[in-house]
Scaffold this motif. Structure first.
Motif, PDB file in Angstrom:
ATOM      1  N   SER A   1     -23.691 -69.461 -33.594  1.00 40.87           N
ATOM      2  CA  SER A   1     -23.855 -70.538 -34.585  1.00 40.87           C
ATOM      3  C   SER A   1     -22.876 -71.673 -34.298  1.00 40.87           C
ATOM      4  O   SER A   1     -23.248 -72.846 -34.312  1.00 40.87           O
ATOM      5  CB  SER A   1     -23.611 -70.008 -36.003  1.00 40.87           C
ATOM      6  OG  SER A   1     -24.739 -69.311 -36.476  1.00 40.87           O
ATOM      7  N   LEU A   2     -21.640 -71.294 -34.040  1.00 40.92           N
ATOM      8  CA  LEU A   2     -20.616 -72.311 -33.772  1.00 40.92           C
ATOM      9  C   LEU A   2     -20.991 -73.119 -32.526  1.00 40.92           C
ATOM     10  O   LEU A   2     -20.760 -74.336 -32.465  1.00 40.92           O
ATOM     11  CB  LEU A   2     -19.265 -71.618 -33.577  1.00 40.92           C
ATOM     12  CG  LEU A   2     -18.032 -72.508 -33.526  1.00 40.92           C
ATOM     13  CD1 LEU A   2     -17.930 -73.395 -34.737  1.00 40.92           C
ATOM     14  CD2 LEU A   2     -16.766 -71.653 -33.393  1.00 40.92           C
TER      15      LEU A   2
ATOM     16  N   GLU B   1     -23.754 -74.113 -31.612  1.00 44.80           N
ATOM     17  CA  GLU B   1     -24.744 -75.151 -31.924  1.00 44.80           C
ATOM     18  C   GLU B   1     -24.068 -76.463 -32.318  1.00 44.80           C
ATOM     19  O   GLU B   1     -24.692 -77.512 -32.316  1.00 44.80           O
ATOM     20  CB  GLU B   1     -25.668 -74.673 -33.052  1.00 44.80           C
ATOM     21  CG  GLU B   1     -26.551 -73.497 -32.626  1.00 44.80           C
ATOM     22  CD  GLU B   1     -27.288 -72.854 -33.804  1.00 44.80           C
ATOM     23  OE1 GLU B   1     -27.219 -73.412 -34.912  1.00 44.80           O
ATOM     24  OE2 GLU B   1     -27.920 -71.804 -33.593  1.00 44.80           O
TER      25      GLU B   1
ATOM     26  N   ARG C   1     -21.380 -77.617 -30.708  1.00 47.89           N
ATOM     27  CA  ARG C   1     -20.718 -78.178 -29.535  1.00 47.89           C
ATOM     28  C   ARG C   1     -21.293 -79.563 -29.233  1.00 47.89           C
ATOM     29  O   ARG C   1     -22.507 -79.757 -29.246  1.00 47.89           O
ATOM     30  CB  ARG C   1     -20.910 -77.260 -28.331  1.00 47.89           C
ATOM     31  CG  ARG C   1     -19.903 -77.491 -27.224  1.00 47.89           C
ATOM     32  CD  ARG C   1     -20.265 -76.695 -25.990  1.00 47.89           C
ATOM     33  NE  ARG C   1     -20.080 -75.264 -26.152  1.00 47.89           N
ATOM     34  CZ  ARG C   1     -19.022 -74.601 -25.717  1.00 47.89           C
ATOM     35  NH1 ARG C   1     -18.066 -75.232 -25.101  1.00 47.89           N
ATOM     36  NH2 ARG C   1     -18.940 -73.300 -25.882  1.00 47.89           N
TER      37      ARG C   1
ATOM     38  N   GLU D   1     -10.393 -77.173 -40.729  1.00 45.97           N
ATOM     39  CA  GLU D   1      -9.311 -77.058 -41.713  1.00 45.97           C
ATOM     40  C   GLU D   1      -8.371 -75.947 -41.290  1.00 45.97           C
ATOM     41  O   GLU D   1      -8.805 -74.854 -40.924  1.00 45.97           O
ATOM     42  CB  GLU D   1      -9.886 -76.798 -43.109  1.00 45.97           C
ATOM     43  CG  GLU D   1     -10.770 -77.951 -43.568  1.00 45.97           C
ATOM     44  CD  GLU D   1     -11.148 -77.892 -45.035  1.00 45.97           C
ATOM     45  OE1 GLU D   1     -11.942 -78.745 -45.471  1.00 45.97           O
ATOM     46  OE2 GLU D   1     -10.645 -76.985 -45.754  1.00 45.97           O
TER      47      GLU D   1
ATOM     48  N   GLN E   1      -6.370 -81.220 -41.971  1.00 45.04           N
ATOM     49  CA  GLN E   1      -7.780 -81.381 -41.618  1.00 45.04           C
ATOM     50  C   GLN E   1      -7.899 -82.289 -40.399  1.00 45.04           C
ATOM     51  O   GLN E   1      -7.299 -83.360 -40.373  1.00 45.04           O
ATOM     52  CB  GLN E   1      -8.551 -82.020 -42.779  1.00 45.04           C
ATOM     53  CG  GLN E   1      -8.622 -81.153 -44.022  1.00 45.04           C
ATOM     54  CD  GLN E   1      -9.432 -81.818 -45.115  1.00 45.04           C
ATOM     55  OE1 GLN E   1      -9.345 -83.031 -45.305  1.00 45.04           O
ATOM     56  NE2 GLN E   1     -10.215 -81.044 -45.831  1.00 45.04           N
ATOM     57  N   PHE E   2      -8.700 -81.868 -39.442  1.00 43.97           N
ATOM     58  CA  PHE E   2      -8.968 -82.672 -38.261  1.00 43.97           C
ATOM     59  C   PHE E   2     -10.474 -82.849 -38.110  1.00 43.97           C
ATOM     60  O   PHE E   2     -11.230 -81.891 -38.233  1.00 43.97           O
ATOM     61  CB  PHE E   2      -8.405 -81.992 -37.009  1.00 43.97           C
ATOM     62  CG  PHE E   2      -6.913 -81.888 -37.019  1.00 43.97           C
ATOM     63  CD1 PHE E   2      -6.128 -82.937 -36.543  1.00 43.97           C
ATOM     64  CD2 PHE E   2      -6.280 -80.773 -37.537  1.00 43.97           C
ATOM     65  CE1 PHE E   2      -4.748 -82.859 -36.575  1.00 43.97           C
ATOM     66  CE2 PHE E   2      -4.891 -80.687 -37.573  1.00 43.97           C
ATOM     67  CZ  PHE E   2      -4.124 -81.732 -37.094  1.00 43.97           C
TER      68      PHE E   2
ATOM     69  N   ILE F   1      -6.734 -71.668 -37.705  1.00 40.92           N
ATOM     70  CA  ILE F   1      -7.953 -72.264 -38.261  1.00 40.92           C
ATOM     71  C   ILE F   1      -8.503 -71.430 -39.409  1.00 40.92           C
ATOM     72  O   ILE F   1      -8.587 -70.214 -39.313  1.00 40.92           O
ATOM     73  CB  ILE F   1      -9.021 -72.405 -37.148  1.00 40.92           C
ATOM     74  CG1 ILE F   1      -8.586 -73.472 -36.144  1.00 40.92           C
ATOM     75  CG2 ILE F   1     -10.409 -72.717 -37.726  1.00 40.92           C
ATOM     76  CD1 ILE F   1      -9.485 -73.618 -34.934  1.00 40.92           C
ATOM     77  N   ILE F   2      -8.877 -72.114 -40.501  1.00 40.03           N
ATOM     78  CA  ILE F   2      -9.596 -71.465 -41.597  1.00 40.03           C
ATOM     79  C   ILE F   2     -11.097 -71.618 -41.404  1.00 40.03           C
ATOM     80  O   ILE F   2     -11.821 -70.646 -41.448  1.00 40.03           O
ATOM     81  CB  ILE F   2      -9.186 -72.075 -42.956  1.00 40.03           C
ATOM     82  CG1 ILE F   2      -7.750 -71.643 -43.292  1.00 40.03           C
ATOM     83  CG2 ILE F   2     -10.149 -71.647 -44.052  1.00 40.03           C
ATOM     84  CD1 ILE F   2      -7.250 -72.226 -44.595  1.00 40.03           C
ATOM     85  N   LEU F   3     -11.553 -72.851 -41.198  1.00 39.10           N
ATOM     86  CA  LEU F   3     -12.996 -73.058 -41.100  1.00 39.10           C
ATOM     87  C   LEU F   3     -13.323 -74.244 -40.208  1.00 39.10           C
ATOM     88  O   LEU F   3     -12.492 -75.132 -39.981  1.00 39.10           O
ATOM     89  CB  LEU F   3     -13.614 -73.246 -42.496  1.00 39.10           C
ATOM     90  CG  LEU F   3     -13.238 -74.477 -43.312  1.00 39.10           C
ATOM     91  CD1 LEU F   3     -14.041 -75.705 -42.877  1.00 39.10           C
ATOM     92  CD2 LEU F   3     -13.509 -74.200 -44.778  1.00 39.10           C
ATOM     93  N   ILE F   4     -14.554 -74.215 -39.708  1.00 38.80           N
ATOM     94  CA  ILE F   4     -15.116 -75.289 -38.895  1.00 38.80           C
ATOM     95  C   ILE F   4     -16.494 -75.600 -39.476  1.00 38.80           C
ATOM     96  O   ILE F   4     -17.304 -74.691 -39.664  1.00 38.80           O
ATOM     97  CB  ILE F   4     -15.259 -74.876 -37.414  1.00 38.80           C
ATOM     98  CG1 ILE F   4     -13.902 -74.427 -36.847  1.00 38.80           C
ATOM     99  CG2 ILE F   4     -15.853 -76.022 -36.585  1.00 38.80           C
ATOM    100  CD1 ILE F   4     -13.988 -73.859 -35.430  1.00 38.80           C
ATOM    101  N   SER F   5     -16.760 -76.889 -39.754  1.00 37.48           N
ATOM    102  CA  SER F   5     -18.040 -77.254 -40.350  1.00 37.48           C
ATOM    103  C   SER F   5     -18.540 -78.550 -39.733  1.00 37.48           C
ATOM    104  O   SER F   5     -17.786 -79.526 -39.645  1.00 37.48           O
ATOM    105  CB  SER F   5     -17.868 -77.409 -41.872  1.00 37.48           C
ATOM    106  OG  SER F   5     -19.094 -77.773 -42.473  1.00 37.48           O
ATOM    107  N   PRO F   6     -19.818 -78.565 -39.280  1.00 42.68           N
ATOM    108  CA  PRO F   6     -20.351 -79.816 -38.740  1.00 42.68           C
ATOM    109  C   PRO F   6     -20.405 -80.866 -39.838  1.00 42.68           C
ATOM    110  O   PRO F   6     -20.700 -80.569 -40.992  1.00 42.68           O
ATOM    111  CB  PRO F   6     -21.754 -79.439 -38.255  1.00 42.68           C
ATOM    112  CG  PRO F   6     -22.085 -78.176 -38.964  1.00 42.68           C
ATOM    113  CD  PRO F   6     -20.786 -77.484 -39.257  1.00 42.68           C
TER     114      PRO F   6
ATOM    115  N   ASP G   1     -23.397 -76.001 -42.993  1.00 44.87           N
ATOM    116  CA  ASP G   1     -22.984 -74.727 -42.406  1.00 44.87           C
ATOM    117  C   ASP G   1     -21.464 -74.697 -42.318  1.00 44.87           C
ATOM    118  O   ASP G   1     -20.824 -75.722 -42.089  1.00 44.87           O
ATOM    119  CB  ASP G   1     -23.544 -74.585 -40.988  1.00 44.87           C
ATOM    120  CG  ASP G   1     -25.050 -74.355 -40.985  1.00 44.87           C
ATOM    121  OD1 ASP G   1     -25.662 -74.442 -42.067  1.00 44.87           O
ATOM    122  OD2 ASP G   1     -25.601 -74.107 -39.902  1.00 44.87           O
TER     123      ASP G   1
ATOM    124  N   PHE H   1     -18.390 -72.237 -40.513  1.00 44.08           N
ATOM    125  CA  PHE H   1     -17.857 -71.086 -39.776  1.00 44.08           C
ATOM    126  C   PHE H   1     -16.489 -70.779 -40.367  1.00 44.08           C
ATOM    127  O   PHE H   1     -15.618 -71.663 -40.402  1.00 44.08           O
ATOM    128  CB  PHE H   1     -17.732 -71.441 -38.286  1.00 44.08           C
ATOM    129  CG  PHE H   1     -17.013 -70.401 -37.476  1.00 44.08           C
ATOM    130  CD1 PHE H   1     -17.722 -69.427 -36.791  1.00 44.08           C
ATOM    131  CD2 PHE H   1     -15.628 -70.389 -37.382  1.00 44.08           C
ATOM    132  CE1 PHE H   1     -17.060 -68.455 -36.037  1.00 44.08           C
ATOM    133  CE2 PHE H   1     -14.960 -69.428 -36.643  1.00 44.08           C
ATOM    134  CZ  PHE H   1     -15.680 -68.464 -35.971  1.00 44.08           C
TER     135      PHE H   1
END
Lengths: 74, 74, 74, 74, 74, 74, 74
Positions: free
Chosen positions: E9-10, E12, E14, E21, E27-28, E68-73, F60, F62
């Motif tokens: 999923s992650l 996708e 890229r 976060e 936050q970046f 890292i806590i989370l990555i979101s598009p 979404d 992650f």
């Protein structure tokens, strides 16, 4: 020579009353029933202690090893 | 050359009196009986110290390695 | 090319005086005697420093690697 | 395609001046000499920064990887 | 079915703009260039955000996965 | 009997709406799309909650597993 | 003799009502449905407790093992 390994020393306390101190400052006194290489530990007939007094009585307690600072026979 | 590895150096303190300082600020002085690769450690004839004075006397103490900052022979 | 690996660089400081800073803010200055892949480290002739002054003198000190932030030759 | 892996991207900064920010809020600027899979890192010609000003000059610095938040070329 | 695994999923994301976060609250926002199984991540064209405003502009940033806590598009 | 393993139980929530609580106190509600053995998790149609109200809508997300305390189907 | 291992002891609580205490101070009471070697745990019919009172009712809850301090049968 076995006793030159920490877990062998700890094994000598099995079946005896020990105090366990946790990273969050909590203290539990009980009979050391079981432990493993992660120091996951099971105590029986447990007293949670606070300032030298019993705060709470518990039966069996499974304690996750990574929360433990020390174990000492009473 | 053995002593060029930290655990070999630590092994030279076995049977001697050492101070152990923990991440929570506690200090324990006792005879280094045993340790393993995780630095799980067993001390004998232990004094818990606070500001240079004995706060509590303990017999044997098993200390989980990941709580330890340093070990130094006295 | 060895020195392109951090532990090889660190190895160049063996036998020299280094400063080690810990996660709890403590600073130790001593001769780097030994380290391993976990950065478990042994210093000799150690001064614990505070605000640029010697707070405490220690002989040998074993420092658990996971408490270390940085090591720098003096 | 190598650069689709984080350590390959990081490798492109080798020999260049980078900023490293640590979990305790400290910032170090220096030339990236070496790193490994744990992100243990060696910087050369290091300035410790505070509020955009140089707080301390250091020569080489070995930084333990688990204290690092980010590395960015200057 | 690949997408039933988190890293697929992650993947996708890229090449797309994501927000990351961190455990320290930072936050970046940047283009997701690379990540690995530890979630070590490289972002390009990075804005450090604070309260919805750009605090600092950075080029490429390598972020150590364990912060890292989370990555979101976006 | 599969369900006697935690990840099998968790798998029964795949495709359903769950709440995830993090170590930093944050709460996310979304559809559980994917997870792995580290409990790295992907949610879809995510609401970040605060005091029972939606604080922020995300697509979404992650989430790195080591930041998660619990996952519960709504 | 199985019961001399902590996870075997814990297994005796499967299907029974237990209390789980977390590192963040939260307490959950529920039926122990499943656990694994990381102490990832699934409880059913869960009450989140605060000062001896029910704060929140949850159905099934997956708890990540590394957040757990102790598990005790009620």
């Amino acid at each position: 020579m076995e006793a030159s390994r920490p877990l062998d020393s700890l094994n000598e306390s099995r079946g005896k009353r020990v105090i366990i101190e946790l990273k969050n400052g909590k203290q539990f006194v009980g009979v050391l029933k079981a432990f493993d290489i992660h120091i996951n530990t099971v105590l029986e007939e447990v007293d949670e202690m606070e300032n030298g007094e019993i705060k709470r009585k518990l039966g069996d307690v499974f304690i996750r090893g990574d929360t433990i600072i020390l174990i000492s026979p009473q």
